[in-house]
Design a protein around this motif. Structure first.
Motif, PDB file in Angstrom:
ATOM      1  N   UNK A  69       0.816  -1.215   0.000  1.00 41.56           N
ATOM      2  CA  UNK A  69       0.000   0.000   0.000  1.00 41.56           C
ATOM      3  C   UNK A  69       0.851   1.266   0.000  1.00 41.56           C
ATOM      4  N   UNK A  70       2.004   1.164   0.668  1.00 40.42           N
ATOM      5  CA  UNK A  70       2.896   2.320   0.760  1.00 40.42           C
ATOM      6  C   UNK A  70       3.397   2.744  -0.629  1.00 40.42           C
ATOM      7  N   UNK A  71       3.565   1.765  -1.510  1.00 40.92           N
ATOM      8  CA  UNK A  71       4.014   2.085  -2.875  1.00 40.92           C
ATOM      9  C   UNK A  71       2.935   2.887  -3.610  1.00 40.92           C
ATOM     10  N   UNK A  72       1.682   2.568  -3.330  1.00 38.74           N
ATOM     11  CA  UNK A  72       0.589   3.338  -3.948  1.00 38.74           C
ATOM     12  C   UNK A  72       0.593   4.764  -3.387  1.00 38.74           C
ATOM     13  N   UNK A  73       0.807   4.851  -2.096  1.00 37.20           N
ATOM     14  CA  UNK A  73       0.860   6.164  -1.428  1.00 37.20           C
ATOM     15  C   UNK A  73       1.942   7.040  -2.066  1.00 37.20           C
ATOM     16  N   UNK A  74       3.143   6.464  -2.224  1.00 39.60           N
ATOM     17  CA  UNK A  74       4.258   7.216  -2.830  1.00 39.60           C
ATOM     18  C   UNK A  74       3.920   7.650  -4.248  1.00 39.60           C
ATOM     19  N   UNK A  75       3.369   6.714  -5.021  1.00 39.77           N
ATOM     20  CA  UNK A  75       3.028   7.032  -6.403  1.00 39.77           C
ATOM     21  C   UNK A  75       2.014   8.180  -6.436  1.00 39.77           C
ATOM     22  N   UNK A  76       1.014   8.092  -5.573  1.00 38.92           N
ATOM     23  CA  UNK A  76      -0.030   9.120  -5.550  1.00 38.92           C
ATOM     24  C   UNK A  76       0.559  10.481  -5.184  1.00 38.92           C
ATOM     25  N   UNK A  77       1.445  10.501  -4.203  1.00 43.66           N
ATOM     26  CA  UNK A  77       2.070  11.776  -3.819  1.00 43.66           C
ATOM     27  C   UNK A  77       2.806  12.398  -4.998  1.00 43.66           C
ATOM     28  N   UNK A  78       3.518  11.566  -5.734  1.00 41.45           N
ATOM     29  CA  UNK A  78       4.263  12.075  -6.898  1.00 41.45           C
ATOM     30  C   UNK A  78       3.329  12.572  -7.995  1.00 41.45           C
ATOM     31  N   UNK A  79       2.075  12.127  -7.935  1.00 43.27           N
ATOM     32  CA  UNK A  79       1.130  12.527  -8.979  1.00 43.27           C
ATOM     33  C   UNK A  79      -0.004  13.396  -8.444  1.00 43.27           C
ATOM     34  N   UNK A  80       0.242  14.004  -7.290  1.00 42.88           N
ATOM     35  CA  UNK A  80      -0.677  15.043  -6.829  1.00 42.88           C
ATOM     36  C   UNK A  80      -1.916  14.548  -6.113  1.00 42.88           C
ATOM     37  N   UNK A  81      -1.790  13.456  -5.373  1.00 43.44           N
ATOM     38  CA  UNK A  81      -2.958  13.018  -4.594  1.00 43.44           C
ATOM     39  C   UNK A  81      -2.517  12.406  -3.272  1.00 43.44           C
ATOM     40  N   UNK A  82      -3.349  12.581  -2.258  1.00 43.68           N
ATOM     41  CA  UNK A  82      -3.091  11.933  -0.966  1.00 43.68           C
ATOM     42  C   UNK A  82      -4.004  10.726  -0.864  1.00 43.68           C
ATOM     43  N   UNK A 112      -5.141   3.361 -10.091  1.00 39.48           N
ATOM     44  CA  UNK A 112      -4.878   2.244 -11.015  1.00 39.48           C
ATOM     45  C   UNK A 112      -3.379   2.118 -11.299  1.00 39.48           C
ATOM     46  N   UNK A 113      -2.750   3.249 -11.640  1.00 37.66           N
ATOM     47  CA  UNK A 113      -1.308   3.217 -11.943  1.00 37.66           C
ATOM     48  C   UNK A 113      -0.510   2.815 -10.703  1.00 37.66           C
ATOM     49  N   UNK A 114      -0.902   3.344  -9.572  1.00 37.63           N
ATOM     50  CA  UNK A 114      -0.204   3.034  -8.320  1.00 37.63           C
ATOM     51  C   UNK A 114      -0.307   1.551  -7.990  1.00 37.63           C
ATOM     52  N   UNK A 115      -1.481   0.987  -8.222  1.00 38.24           N
ATOM     53  CA  UNK A 115      -1.677  -0.437  -7.935  1.00 38.24           C
ATOM     54  C   UNK A 115      -0.818  -1.271  -8.893  1.00 38.24           C
ATOM     55  N   UNK A 116      -0.742  -0.845 -10.146  1.00 33.75           N
ATOM     56  CA  UNK A 116       0.133  -1.541 -11.097  1.00 33.75           C
ATOM     57  C   UNK A 116       1.566  -1.578 -10.602  1.00 33.75           C
ATOM     58  N   UNK A 117       2.040  -0.440 -10.148  1.00 32.13           N
ATOM     59  CA  UNK A 117       3.423  -0.357  -9.676  1.00 32.13           C
ATOM     60  C   UNK A 117       3.619  -1.190  -8.400  1.00 32.13           C
ATOM     61  N   UNK A 118       2.654  -1.045  -7.489  1.00 33.14           N
ATOM     62  CA  UNK A 118       2.783  -1.730  -6.188  1.00 33.14           C
ATOM     63  C   UNK A 118       2.722  -3.243  -6.311  1.00 33.14           C
ATOM     64  N   UNK A 119       2.050  -3.739  -7.339  1.00 31.09           N
ATOM     65  CA  UNK A 119       1.841  -5.192  -7.416  1.00 31.09           C
ATOM     66  C   UNK A 119       2.770  -5.863  -8.414  1.00 31.09           C
ATOM     67  N   UNK A 120       3.674  -5.044  -9.019  1.00 26.08           N
ATOM     68  CA  UNK A 120       4.702  -5.668  -9.874  1.00 26.08           C
ATOM     69  C   UNK A 120       5.615  -6.494  -8.973  1.00 26.08           C
ATOM     70  N   UNK A 121       5.976  -7.650  -9.397  1.00 31.92           N
ATOM     71  CA  UNK A 121       6.768  -8.525  -8.510  1.00 31.92           C
ATOM     72  C   UNK A 121       8.020  -7.843  -7.989  1.00 31.92           C
TER      73      UNK A 121
END
Ligand code: PMP
Length: 449
Positions: free
Chosen positions: A398-411, A440-449
């Motif tokens: 989940x933290x990877x989604x959080x980071x991705x979202x921050x970089x793309x302007x969302x909390x 969606x993009x964050x989940x893609x990144x977070x769930x890549x092996x």
């Protein structure tokens, strides 16, 4: 002043809530310069869509002109006064309004300053009620697995999120936990109502067994928010109300997170047509401006404490800032906004928009479910979709989604591997679409092996 300078100063002196401080060796701490509507802006000029309403408190946007003006006007008259033996206009007006808009029969308001403190009032008041009635054996509370009611020791005792609770177990009250009606666990083809009713059997058994020693059942109506936004059907609440009456056990509804329109109705209890014996509210009560909470109860409970001083039946509980006038002014302005606009009706359109914008996310190979109740939408990431096998918690996906979202302007601050939207009601449809895309993009990144 920039983000970095402020973050460095901060980390020398501040111990942040609900945080392993070492995380900030790699995770940026973000100093916020200002807020407006659904947006926050940091000291480097980056903007963030506040998809979680700053811990679920904000309803009508940051620096809402109406609420800000109400607080400013109140400041000219009275900032605070002791509430024992004294009173003030904002609290009287607010209490009159709250008893009007909450489920019928709730006639008395006790004020506090945080959600946890309102829960403590409900627990103590329920216990004390039975003591005053001569039911001295009633000393325990029943609550649901996966529930959350706050961090103070009483509230923590009735909660059941292991992450927050396990360490303190030796300090806590001995409570009775019964199976949550959480519909994530429904069987194939089973409706939410049937799943929740199936869980009710456990509650009925607990009530039958513990009625003599139980003061109250405490629940979060419809959504167990801190418990990963797990949701259930209103039919459970209707059955619970009947059973609590039958076994003479109070019902405490903790609507601190779900009250004020979050579930699609002003209060979640309305969806089951029930009135609890105690209703705890907080968070959105002031529109997200100032700390204020209330525990409402009925005439019967009030009467059990009303006697001569020498009987020692009074509820001698207090907090320094109880009923703060500035907070009451913010709450009154918040209720005015509900009154003058069709907030609940407009939220229906917004929540339908959230549903449509996120429908495709349930097809993701690492998403077990996208669930929604009103203005709360949650996405459950899993390692294996078949069988809903979770990721090991240590991986902190989940933290990877959080980071991705921050970089793309969302909390999008997740709850473990659950990503959720619980936005201010001033969010616009295109912003919801933006959030869905980022998730969606964050989940893609977070769930890549
Ligand atoms: N009850 C519920 C259902 C909550 O969600 C929360 C806060 N997340 C609390 C109680 C505690 O409120 P506070 O953080 O204001 O003490």
């Amino acid at each position: 002043m920039d983000n970095n300078t402020l973050a460095q100063r901060d980390l020398k002196v501040i111990w942040h809530p609900c945080t392993q401080m070492q995380d900030h060796e790699s995770l940026p701490l973000i100093p916020i310069r200002r807020g407006h509507g659904a947006w926050l802006e940091d000291f480097n000029g980056n903007r963030y869509l506040d998809a979680i309403s700053s811990w679920w408190v904000n309803l009508f946007g940051h620096t809402n002109p109406r609420i800000s003006a109400a607080i400013q006007a109140q400041l000219h008259n009275l900032e605070h006064v002791i509430l024992a033996g004294f009173t003030h206009e904002p609290i009287i007006e607010l209490s009159e309004k709250l008893t009007r808009i909450t489920p019928a029969g709730l006639t008395r308001c006790s004020f506090a300053d945080s959600g946890s403190a309102a829960v403590e009032i409900a627990l103590k008041m329920s216990f004390h009620y039975w003591q005053n009635q001569g039911r001295k054996n009633k000393t325990r509370f029943i609550s649901l697995t996966n529930s959350y009611h706050g961090e103070t020791l009483g509230a923590l005792s009735v909660g059941d999120v292991a992450l927050y609770k396990d360490t303190y177990q030796a300090l806590l009250l001995d409570t009775i936990h019964v199976k949550s009606p959480d519909c994530y666990h429904r069987e194939a083809g089973e409706s939410w109502a049937d799943c929740s009713l199936r869980a009710f059997a456990d509650m009925e058994r607990a009530l039958a067994r513990h009625a003599e020693e139980a003061c109250a059942v405490i629940i979060e109506p419809l959504v167990q928010c801190a418990g990963a936004m797990r949701m259930y059907d209103p039919v459970y609440l209707a059955r619970l109300r009947e059973a609590c009456d039958k076994y003479q056990v109070h019902l405490i509804a903790d609507e601190i997170a779900v009250g004020f329109g979050r579930t699609g109705t002003m209060f979640a209890c309305e969806q089951a047509g029930i009135t609890p014996d105690f209703l705890c509210i907080g968070k959105g009560l002031t529109g997200g401006y100032l700390p204020l909470s209330v525990c409402l109860t009925n005439d019967d409970v009030y009467a059990a404490f009303y006697d001569t001083y020498a009987t020692r039946k009074a509820f001698l509980h207090s907090h320094s800032y109880t009923g703060n006038p500035l907070a009451c002014a913010a709450a009154l302005a918040t209720l005015d906004i509900f009154n003058e606009n069709d907030v609940i009706g407009e939220n229906k359109i917004l929540s339908e928009h959230m549903r449509r914008a996120c429908a495709h996310i349930s097809e993701h190979p690492h998403v077990a479910e996208v669930r929604q109740t009103g203005m709360i939408l949650a996405i459950e990431m899993v390692k294996e979709k078949n069988g809903r096998k979770p990721y090991p918690w240590q991986e902190r996906r989940g933290l990877a989604v959080f980071r991705h979202a921050l970089d793309h302007g969302a909390i999008l601050r997740p709850l473990g591997d659950v990503i959720y939207f619980m936005p201010p009601y001033v969010i616009r449809p295109e912003e919801i679409e933006q959030l869905a895309k980022i998730a969606w993009e964050g989940i893609n990144i977070a769930t890549k092996e």
